[in-house]
Design a protein around this motif. Structure first.
Motif, PDB file in Angstrom:
ATOM      1  N   GLY A 297       0.763  -1.306  -0.227  1.00  0.00           N
ATOM      2  CA  GLY A 297      -0.104  -0.078   0.165  1.00  0.00           C
ATOM      3  C   GLY A 297       1.023   1.026  -0.059  1.00  0.00           C
ATOM      4  N   LEU A 298       1.661   1.428   1.170  1.00  0.00           N
ATOM      5  CA  LEU A 298       2.515   2.598   0.977  1.00  0.00           C
ATOM      6  C   LEU A 298       3.494   2.629   0.050  1.00  0.00           C
ATOM      7  CD1 LEU A 298       3.499   2.693   4.984  1.00  0.00           C
ATOM      8  CD2 LEU A 298       1.963   4.218   3.736  1.00  0.00           C
ATOM      9  N   LEU A 299       3.986   1.437  -0.421  1.00  0.00           N
ATOM     10  CA  LEU A 299       4.950   1.382  -1.458  1.00  0.00           C
ATOM     11  C   LEU A 299       4.430   1.704  -2.717  1.00  0.00           C
ATOM     12  CD1 LEU A 299       7.419  -1.406  -0.352  1.00  0.00           C
ATOM     13  CD2 LEU A 299       7.687   1.103  -0.051  1.00  0.00           C
ATOM     14  N   HIS A 300       2.959   1.643  -2.856  1.00  0.00           N
ATOM     15  CA  HIS A 300       2.426   2.165  -4.245  1.00  0.00           C
ATOM     16  C   HIS A 300       2.414   3.605  -4.527  1.00  0.00           C
ATOM     17  CE1 HIS A 300       0.203  -2.061  -3.975  1.00  0.00           C
ATOM     18  NE2 HIS A 300       1.300  -2.294  -5.115  1.00  0.00           N
ATOM     19  N   LEU A 301       2.478   4.454  -3.309  1.00  0.00           N
ATOM     20  CA  LEU A 301       2.654   5.790  -3.391  1.00  0.00           C
ATOM     21  C   LEU A 301       3.898   6.154  -3.864  1.00  0.00           C
ATOM     22  CD1 LEU A 301       1.134   6.501   0.038  1.00  0.00           C
ATOM     23  CD2 LEU A 301      -0.121   6.762  -2.187  1.00  0.00           C
ATOM     24  N   LYS A 302       4.188   6.690  -5.272  1.00  0.00           N
ATOM     25  CA  LYS A 302       5.305   6.394  -5.918  1.00  0.00           C
ATOM     26  C   LYS A 302       6.020   7.886  -5.466  1.00  0.00           C
ATOM     27  CE  LYS A 302       4.894   3.826  -9.893  1.00  0.00           C
ATOM     28  NZ  LYS A 302       3.659   3.479  -9.438  1.00  0.00           N
ATOM     29  N   ASN A 303       5.132   8.960  -5.141  1.00  0.00           N
ATOM     30  CA  ASN A 303       5.904  10.135  -4.795  1.00  0.00           C
ATOM     31  C   ASN A 303       5.961  10.398  -3.262  1.00  0.00           C
ATOM     32  OD1 ASN A 303       5.489  10.835  -7.506  1.00  0.00           O
ATOM     33  ND2 ASN A 303       3.334  11.539  -7.355  1.00  0.00           N
ATOM     34  N   LEU A 304       5.702   9.428  -2.350  1.00  0.00           N
ATOM     35  CA  LEU A 304       5.945   9.486  -1.194  1.00  0.00           C
ATOM     36  C   LEU A 304       7.279   9.722  -0.591  1.00  0.00           C
ATOM     37  CD1 LEU A 304       4.080   9.394   1.641  1.00  0.00           C
ATOM     38  CD2 LEU A 304       4.854   7.106   1.963  1.00  0.00           C
ATOM     39  N   HIS A 305       7.576  10.834  -0.046  1.00  0.00           N
ATOM     40  CA  HIS A 305       9.170  10.864   0.331  1.00  0.00           C
ATOM     41  C   HIS A 305       9.131  11.249   1.883  1.00  0.00           C
ATOM     42  CE1 HIS A 305       8.715  15.345   0.612  1.00  0.00           C
ATOM     43  NE2 HIS A 305       8.031  15.309  -0.551  1.00  0.00           N
ATOM     44  N   SER A 306       8.029  11.309   2.617  1.00  0.00           N
ATOM     45  CA  SER A 306       8.023  11.835   4.049  1.00  0.00           C
ATOM     46  C   SER A 306       7.081  10.994   4.972  1.00  0.00           C
ATOM     47  CB  SER A 306       8.304  12.999   4.472  1.00  0.00           C
ATOM     48  OG  SER A 306       8.181  13.149   5.838  1.00  0.00           O
ATOM     49  N   LEU A 307       7.411  10.018   5.744  1.00  0.00           N
ATOM     50  CA  LEU A 307       6.285   9.551   6.619  1.00  0.00           C
ATOM     51  C   LEU A 307       6.695   9.601   7.865  1.00  0.00           C
ATOM     52  CD1 LEU A 307       4.025   7.608   6.839  1.00  0.00           C
ATOM     53  CD2 LEU A 307       5.384   5.538   6.311  1.00  0.00           C
ATOM     54  N   LYS A 308       5.984  10.406   8.788  1.00  0.00           N
ATOM     55  CA  LYS A 308       6.219  10.271  10.003  1.00  0.00           C
ATOM     56  C   LYS A 308       5.292   9.465  10.873  1.00  0.00           C
ATOM     57  CE  LYS A 308       7.176  14.182  13.001  1.00  0.00           C
ATOM     58  NZ  LYS A 308       6.777  15.333  13.346  1.00  0.00           N
ATOM     59  N   ALA A 309       5.845   8.606  11.652  1.00  0.00           N
ATOM     60  CA  ALA A 309       4.979   7.502  12.310  1.00  0.00           C
ATOM     61  C   ALA A 309       5.492   7.125  13.642  1.00  0.00           C
ATOM     62  CB  ALA A 309       4.727   6.409  11.379  1.00  0.00           C
ATOM     63  N   GLY A 310       6.478   7.993  14.132  1.00  0.00           N
ATOM     64  CA  GLY A 310       6.868   7.577  15.599  1.00  0.00           C
ATOM     65  C   GLY A 310       5.688   7.780  16.457  1.00  0.00           C
ATOM     66  N   HIS A 311       5.874   7.559  17.900  1.00  0.00           N
ATOM     67  CA  HIS A 311       5.077   7.595  18.931  1.00  0.00           C
ATOM     68  C   HIS A 311       3.754   6.798  18.720  1.00  0.00           C
ATOM     69  CE1 HIS A 311       7.657  10.749  21.063  1.00  0.00           C
ATOM     70  NE2 HIS A 311       7.756  11.088  19.971  1.00  0.00           N
ATOM     71  N   ASN A 312       4.010   5.472  18.538  1.00  0.00           N
ATOM     72  CA  ASN A 312       2.604   4.736  18.262  1.00  0.00           C
ATOM     73  C   ASN A 312       3.029   3.485  19.143  1.00  0.00           C
ATOM     74  OD1 ASN A 312       0.572   5.618  16.048  1.00  0.00           O
ATOM     75  ND2 ASN A 312       2.506   5.938  15.280  1.00  0.00           N
ATOM     76  N   LEU A 313       2.214   2.691  19.094  1.00  0.00           N
ATOM     77  CA  LEU A 313       2.034   1.446  20.005  1.00  0.00           C
ATOM     78  C   LEU A 313       2.324   0.307  19.474  1.00  0.00           C
ATOM     79  CD1 LEU A 313      -1.623   2.118  21.758  1.00  0.00           C
ATOM     80  CD2 LEU A 313       0.836   3.140  22.489  1.00  0.00           C
ATOM     81  N   TYR A 314       3.832   0.347  18.935  1.00  0.00           N
ATOM     82  CA  TYR A 314       4.252  -0.810  18.160  1.00  0.00           C
ATOM     83  C   TYR A 314       4.215  -2.099  18.838  1.00  0.00           C
ATOM     84  CZ  TYR A 314       4.956   2.664  14.611  1.00  0.00           C
ATOM     85  OH  TYR A 314       4.929   3.484  13.514  1.00  0.00           O
ATOM     86  N   ASN A 315       3.931  -3.126  18.262  1.00  0.00           N
ATOM     87  CA  ASN A 315       4.125  -4.560  18.861  1.00  0.00           C
ATOM     88  C   ASN A 315       5.407  -5.184  18.432  1.00  0.00           C
ATOM     89  OD1 ASN A 315       3.874  -7.287  19.496  1.00  0.00           O
ATOM     90  ND2 ASN A 315       1.573  -7.188  18.844  1.00  0.00           N
TER      91      ASN A 315
END
Ligand SMILES: *[C@@H]1O[C@H](CO)[C@@H](O)[C@H](O)[C@H]1NC(C)=O
Ligand SMILES: *[C@@H]1O[C@H](CO)[C@@H](O)[C@H](O)[C@H]1NC(C)=O
Ligand SMILES: *[C@@H]1O[C@H](CO)[C@@H](O)[C@H](O)[C@H]1NC(C)=O
Ligand SMILES: *[C@@H]1O[C@H](CO)[C@@H](O)[C@H](O)[C@H]1NC(C)=O
Ligand SMILES: *[C@@H]1O[C@H](CO)[C@@H](O)[C@H](O)[C@H]1NC(C)=O
Length: 457
Positions: free
Chosen positions: A352-370
């Motif tokens: 899904g995310l990798l289909h976004l060809k133009n994506l150059h910034s994704l902030k995803a810190g401070h989550n509840l990672y398992n």
């Protein structure tokens, strides 16, 4: 307080030019000169300021300011003294401004055509008994700013028509944190050239907006900031602003919109490109959004699920919400910047995310990672290292489970110790059903070894 009238008052004010008194010094840069009215005259210090383009007069009561009486007796002298000064912007800070000085001040202002910007910060305009005579001024000021100001109601002490030709050319107006509740329609409709309007931090309610944005108001408006007011109805705001067909930027953040029954959704101006709904109390987005926005800020709400389809959207801010998993990005093919930090994500699947060809910034810190699954960690590491997508990697990526690795930074978890299988991952993933396993089952069934056998399901 008749805050409505405060705006009228400010618009009518024009300005006073501070000079020749108080201590002056350069601040911030060589361009910015500050003169204090609270200190004794020092003409020498004024000379330091000759090259400045911004002059700020700070503190005191303008009544004590002798220059205004000189204007009455000898306007030519003042013009001569200031003739060589290349001032473009005047700022008045922490002042008490008696209304009686206005006509003189405006007359004075009109003789300096290079001044295009005026700003009043923390000023109190003191009422005078007389009718204010505002006839015959030709102001060139195109930007006017008021921040934290107070004024007595103007009532009918001023004739707006005499200022019409100036108001019609004003391009920038901001009146912030001044308890304003509305702008009279007769002012809004005269502000025909206004492109930028900042009304943040006031007391606008839905009715105030309806009054201020009456028919024919602000026909050229491009940027409108209404953050930190008391708006509650998203529909009313939309209907009220729908006629602004040049509007490209709308900031409605920090208002408290309540859920409402919507029979026919309102259409926002199609010209809108930047839309800010940060801190507006939304739990889900089931209202109409402008169709061609490129930047959408939905941060600091209570959003749990989200399914947007905005083909041109380039930046989507979803920080500080309650998302348990990544929202669908299928309808957002142009996405370049996405923020998902401070949510409740337990993993960050790459598909899904990798289909976004133009994506150059994704902030995803401070989550509840398992951090039970090797796969979860590897996927996030991949986004961070080989795709270089995560600007907040690694310090903001903390494991919230399992207990053994709680508070570990993700890239410090020893991968070799993790046991979790792909199937466990899928089970843990959101919305995994029997269907998820169907391809797996089918692929087993189609193994060559089984093909010769009749299959009975
Ligand atoms: C605002 O101006 C008044 C004087 O008019 C002054 O006493 C007060 O300290 C100022 N407030 C701030 C925050 O500067
Ligand atoms: C109006 O204000 C905006 C934002 O502060 C600024 O970028 C713009 O240059 C201003 N325009 C004029 C004509 O002063
Ligand atoms: C308007 O909002 C301010 C702060 O956002 C709040 O203190 C005030 O009570 C609100 N007023 C009304 C009438 O809702
Ligand atoms: C939206 O408004 C908030 C404050 O109200 C601000 O912090 C944020 O930067 C704005 N977002 C955008 C994209 O300008
Ligand atoms: C983390 O993932 C593991 C393996 O899929 C699962 O057994 C566990 O329940 C998850 N923990 C939380 C808190 O979701």
């Amino acid at each position: 307080m008749h805050a409505t009238w405060a705006v009228v008052f400010f618009l009518l004010f024009g300005f006073n030019l501070p000079k020749a008194k108080g201590n002056c010094y350069l601040e911030k840069s060589q361009e910015h000169c500050v003169c204090s009215l609270l200190e004794r005259i020092n003409i020498q210090t004024l000379l330091h300021c000759l090259q400045a383009t911004t002059y700020e007069l700070r503190g005191g009561n303008l009544k004590q300011f002798a220059v205004f009486s000189i204007i009455h007796t000898s306007p030519e002298l003042i013009q001569y003294i200031l003739g060589g000064v290349k001032v473009c912007k005047l700022i008045f800070t922490n002042l008490i401004v008696p209304e009686v000085l206005l006509p003189t001040a405006m007359q004075f202002a009109a003789s300096f055509p290079q001044v295009s910007e005026l700003e009043f910060i923390n000023c109190t305009f003191v009422k005078s008994a007389d009718q204010l005579d505002t006839d015959g001024f030709d102001l060139k000021v195109s930007s006017l700013h008021f921040h934290k100001v107070m004024a007595a109601p103007l009532d009918d002490r001023v004739d707006i028509s005499s200022l019409r030709s100036w108001l019609e050319t004003l391009e920038n107006l901001s009146v912030t944190e001044s308890e304003v509740t509305s702008i009279p329609c007769k002012i809004s409709t005269v502000l025909r050239a206004l492109r930028f309007l900042d009304l943040s931090g006031n007391r606008f309610q839905d009715q105030g907006i309806e009054k201020s944005f009456c028919k024919g108001a602000f026909p050229q408006l491009q940027v409108l900031k209404l953050h930190g007011n008391n708006l509650t109805s998203y529909e009313t705001v939309c209907q009220t602003l729908a006629h602004l067909n040049q509007l490209t930027h709308l900031d409605l953040s920090q208002n408290d919109f309540v859920p409402e029954l919507v029979s026919s959704p309102c259409l926002w101006p199609p010209s809108l490109r930047v839309f800010n709904l940060s801190s507006t109390g939304f739990e889900h987005i089931d209202r109409s959004l402008p169709p061609d926005i490129e930047i959408l800020d939905l941060s600091a709400n209570h959003i749990f699920t989200l399914d947007l389809s905005i083909p041109g959207l380039k930046e989507l801010y979803l920080s500080h919400n309650r998302l348990p998993s990544i929202p669908s990005v299928k309808g957002l093919p142009s996405l370049e910047v996405l923020s998902l930090d401070h949510n409740q994500l337990s993993q960050l699947p790459t598909e899904g995310l990798l289909h976004l060809k133009n994506l150059h910034s994704l902030k995803a810190g401070h989550n509840l990672y398992n951090c039970s699954c090797r796969q979860t960690i590897k996927e996030i590491q991949d986004l961070a290292t080989s795709k270089a997508l995560l600007p907040d990697w690694p310090h903001d990526y903390i494991c919230s489970s399992p207990l053994d690795y709680q508070d570990y930074v993700l890239n410090e978890v020893p991968l070799s110790s993790l046991q979790c299988s792909r199937a466990a991952m899928l089970r843990q993933g959101s919305g995994a059903t029997l269907l998820t396993y169907l391809p797996l089952v089918l692929s087993l069934l189609s193994l060559p070894a089984y093909r010769t056998q009749p299959i009975v399901l």
